[in-house]
Design an enzyme around this catalytic site. Structure first.
Site, PDB file in Angstrom:
ATOM      1  N   ALA A 155      61.875  17.834  27.042  1.00  0.00           N
ATOM      2  CA  ALA A 155      61.430  17.081  28.222  1.00  0.00           C
ATOM      3  C   ALA A 155      60.255  16.186  27.879  1.00  0.00           C
ATOM      4  O   ALA A 155      60.170  15.043  28.348  1.00  0.00           O
ATOM      5  CB  ALA A 155      61.071  18.048  29.347  1.00  0.00           C
ATOM      6  N   CYS A 168      28.335  -0.934  29.741  1.00  0.00           N
ATOM      7  CA  CYS A 168      29.212  -0.918  30.915  1.00  0.00           C
ATOM      8  C   CYS A 168      28.735  -1.910  31.962  1.00  0.00           C
ATOM      9  O   CYS A 168      27.574  -2.314  31.991  1.00  0.00           O
ATOM     10  CB  CYS A 168      29.298   0.493  31.483  1.00  0.00           C
ATOM     11  SG  CYS A 168      27.775   1.066  32.282  1.00  0.00           S
ATOM     12  N   GLU A 204      22.180   3.566  26.493  1.00  0.00           N
ATOM     13  CA  GLU A 204      21.207   2.482  26.577  1.00  0.00           C
ATOM     14  C   GLU A 204      20.036   2.868  27.469  1.00  0.00           C
ATOM     15  O   GLU A 204      18.861   2.667  27.116  1.00  0.00           O
ATOM     16  CB  GLU A 204      21.880   1.212  27.131  1.00  0.00           C
ATOM     17  CG  GLU A 204      23.040   0.726  26.278  1.00  0.00           C
ATOM     18  CD  GLU A 204      24.378   1.227  26.761  1.00  0.00           C
ATOM     19  OE1 GLU A 204      25.345   0.446  26.751  1.00  0.00           O
ATOM     20  OE2 GLU A 204      24.465   2.421  27.138  1.00  0.00           O
ATOM     21  N   ALA A 228      66.923  33.393  15.736  1.00  0.00           N
ATOM     22  CA  ALA A 228      68.247  33.963  15.474  1.00  0.00           C
ATOM     23  C   ALA A 228      68.987  34.181  16.798  1.00  0.00           C
ATOM     24  O   ALA A 228      68.443  33.964  17.882  1.00  0.00           O
ATOM     25  CB  ALA A 228      68.096  35.278  14.717  1.00  0.00           C
ATOM     26  N   ALA A 229      70.210  34.645  16.707  1.00  0.00           N
ATOM     27  CA  ALA A 229      71.035  34.834  17.906  1.00  0.00           C
ATOM     28  C   ALA A 229      70.409  35.819  18.892  1.00  0.00           C
ATOM     29  O   ALA A 229      70.578  35.681  20.106  1.00  0.00           O
ATOM     30  CB  ALA A 229      72.434  35.302  17.501  1.00  0.00           C
ATOM     31  N   ARG A 236      43.156  31.402  15.207  1.00  0.00           N
ATOM     32  CA  ARG A 236      42.684  32.566  14.471  1.00  0.00           C
ATOM     33  C   ARG A 236      42.696  32.317  12.964  1.00  0.00           C
ATOM     34  O   ARG A 236      43.505  31.546  12.448  1.00  0.00           O
ATOM     35  CB  ARG A 236      43.552  33.798  14.784  1.00  0.00           C
ATOM     36  CG  ARG A 236      43.602  34.150  16.257  1.00  0.00           C
ATOM     37  CD  ARG A 236      44.426  35.391  16.534  1.00  0.00           C
ATOM     38  NE  ARG A 236      45.816  35.269  16.102  1.00  0.00           N
ATOM     39  CZ  ARG A 236      46.764  34.682  16.821  1.00  0.00           C
ATOM     40  NH1 ARG A 236      46.473  34.125  17.990  1.00  0.00           N
ATOM     41  NH2 ARG A 236      48.010  34.635  16.371  1.00  0.00           N
ATOM     42  N   ALA A 276      58.369  25.336  14.325  1.00  0.00           N
ATOM     43  CA  ALA A 276      58.807  25.810  13.010  1.00  0.00           C
ATOM     44  C   ALA A 276      60.307  26.053  13.095  1.00  0.00           C
ATOM     45  O   ALA A 276      60.804  26.593  14.091  1.00  0.00           O
ATOM     46  CB  ALA A 276      58.081  27.094  12.624  1.00  0.00           C
ATOM     47  N   CYS A 301      24.868  -0.503  32.697  1.00  0.00           N
ATOM     48  CA  CYS A 301      23.945  -0.629  31.563  1.00  0.00           C
ATOM     49  C   CYS A 301      23.632  -2.095  31.276  1.00  0.00           C
ATOM     50  O   CYS A 301      22.546  -2.419  30.794  1.00  0.00           O
ATOM     51  CB  CYS A 301      24.545   0.032  30.326  1.00  0.00           C
ATOM     52  SG  CYS A 301      24.643   1.822  30.453  1.00  0.00           S
TER      53      CYS A 301
END
Length: 341
Positions: free
Chosen positions: A277, A78, A54, A165-166, A209, A156, A87
């Protein structure tokens, strides 16, 4: 003044708002209409410490021009002293006769400008194109009402819910198309967040990317949460944007600090402990889950213990999108309470 004219002026103000920087302050635009309903000034907020939209528009006008004019602004003017004065007062002193705005300011310290204008005898027309402006300011409005950024948690996993995996290997659970979608999510986020454990174990670049490895136009701020030291040689420090380190276990405090820095949206890509968490603390608003076609078995689940002992206490999310990306399935879910609101 016709509704059509008011909406046209508000669309112009919304277009101007997009010139302003995204961050801790809202992007706001303003146009001033003469008593003959012609645009005589335009303005927008250009960042912390600069005049609000303003005041930016009024600065180009003389008192003779503003007397009897109409101010059309995307956010309720405001009503507080911050880096600049209220304002609402600037509009009153300018001689403006009418103020049109789209949405109410949700912040307690700034709210109340519309009432102050009415008390001064100025005509106030609220909520013109409110849905359009609310959609544009959605991220800022979330921070203003929650005190923290909007948090999206991404992972994912295989069909049986395993992320590795282990032996700890996880490249690649999901398809190249799914991984490209993740980089798009990063580009659309203000920050990407991981824990110190992920930095130490995987040393991720945390950049957004393209398929050829080129950096995308927008890079999220890398954020690392946790009390363990981050290795000085971590690829994190080669990121084109300076990283933010939050050496704490207080996730709410870390997110509040990010909000204070002007970060509105966070894409969290942590391990199962930090991910759990965040969910357990009710700090996750959206899930982006990529489901690959394999099976791994074993203990490496996507999330650690959530403290849920019975099905009635489950953390409720609602699926809002699903799509096939290569040989994977992309599922988006949002917190059920926020979706309902």
């Amino acid at each position: 003044m016709s509704d059509e004219l008011l909406e046209s002026a508000m669309r112009r103000a919304l277009a101007l708002a997009q010139n302003g920087p995204r961050g801790i302050n809202p992007q706001v635009g303003c146009v001033i209409l003469s008593p003959a309903d012609e645009i005589i000034a335009e303005g927008w907020h250009r960042g912390v410490g600069t005049p609000h939209a303003e005041a930016d528009a009024l600065a180009t006008l003389t008192p003779d021009q503003t007397r009897g004019a109409t101010a059309v602004v995307t956010l309720e003017p405001c009503n507080h002293h911050g880096h600049t004065g209220p304002c609402s007062v600037a509009l009153i002193e300018s001689g403006i006769a009418r103020v049109v705005y789209a949405i109410d300011d949700p912040t307690p310290e700034a709210h109340g400008g519309a009432a102050r204008l009415r008390e001064a005898g100025i005509e106030v027309v609220p909520h013109v194109l409110a849905d359009d402006v609310r959609a544009f300011l959605a991220d800022w409005l979330f921070v203003a009402t929650h005190g923290r950024p909007h948090v999206t948690l991404k992972w994912a996993m295989t069909l049986d819910g395993r992320i590795a995996a282990a032996d700890g290997t996880s490249q690649w659970i999901s398809s190249p198309e799914a991984r490209a979608a993740v980089h798009t999510l990063r580009e659309l986020s203000d920050a990407v967040l991981v824990g110190t454990g992920t930095i130490i174990a995987d040393d991720p670049a945390l950049t957004a990317r393209g398929p050829g490895g080129d950096l995308l136009a927008h890079q999220p701020v890398p954020v690392v949460v946790g009390e363990r030291a981050v290795p000085a040689a971590a690829r994190l420090f080669d990121h084109p944007v300076e990283p933010i380190l939050e050496p704490t276990r207080d996730l709410a405090a870390a997110l509040a600090d990010l909000a204070a820095r002007g970060i509105l949206t966070v894409l969290a890509e942590p391990g199962p402990t930090l991910g759990a968490a965040l969910v357990k603390a009710d700090l996750v608003d959206r899930l982006e889950v990529f489901l690959g076609p394999g099976l791994l078995g074993g203990p490496n689940t996507a999330l650690g213990d959530l403290g849920v002992g019975t099905i009635a206490d489950k953390k409720a999310f609602a699926i809002v999108k699903h799509a096939v990306v290569g040989d994977s399935i992309w599922v988006r879910a949002e917190r059920a309470d926020e979706k309902e609101s």
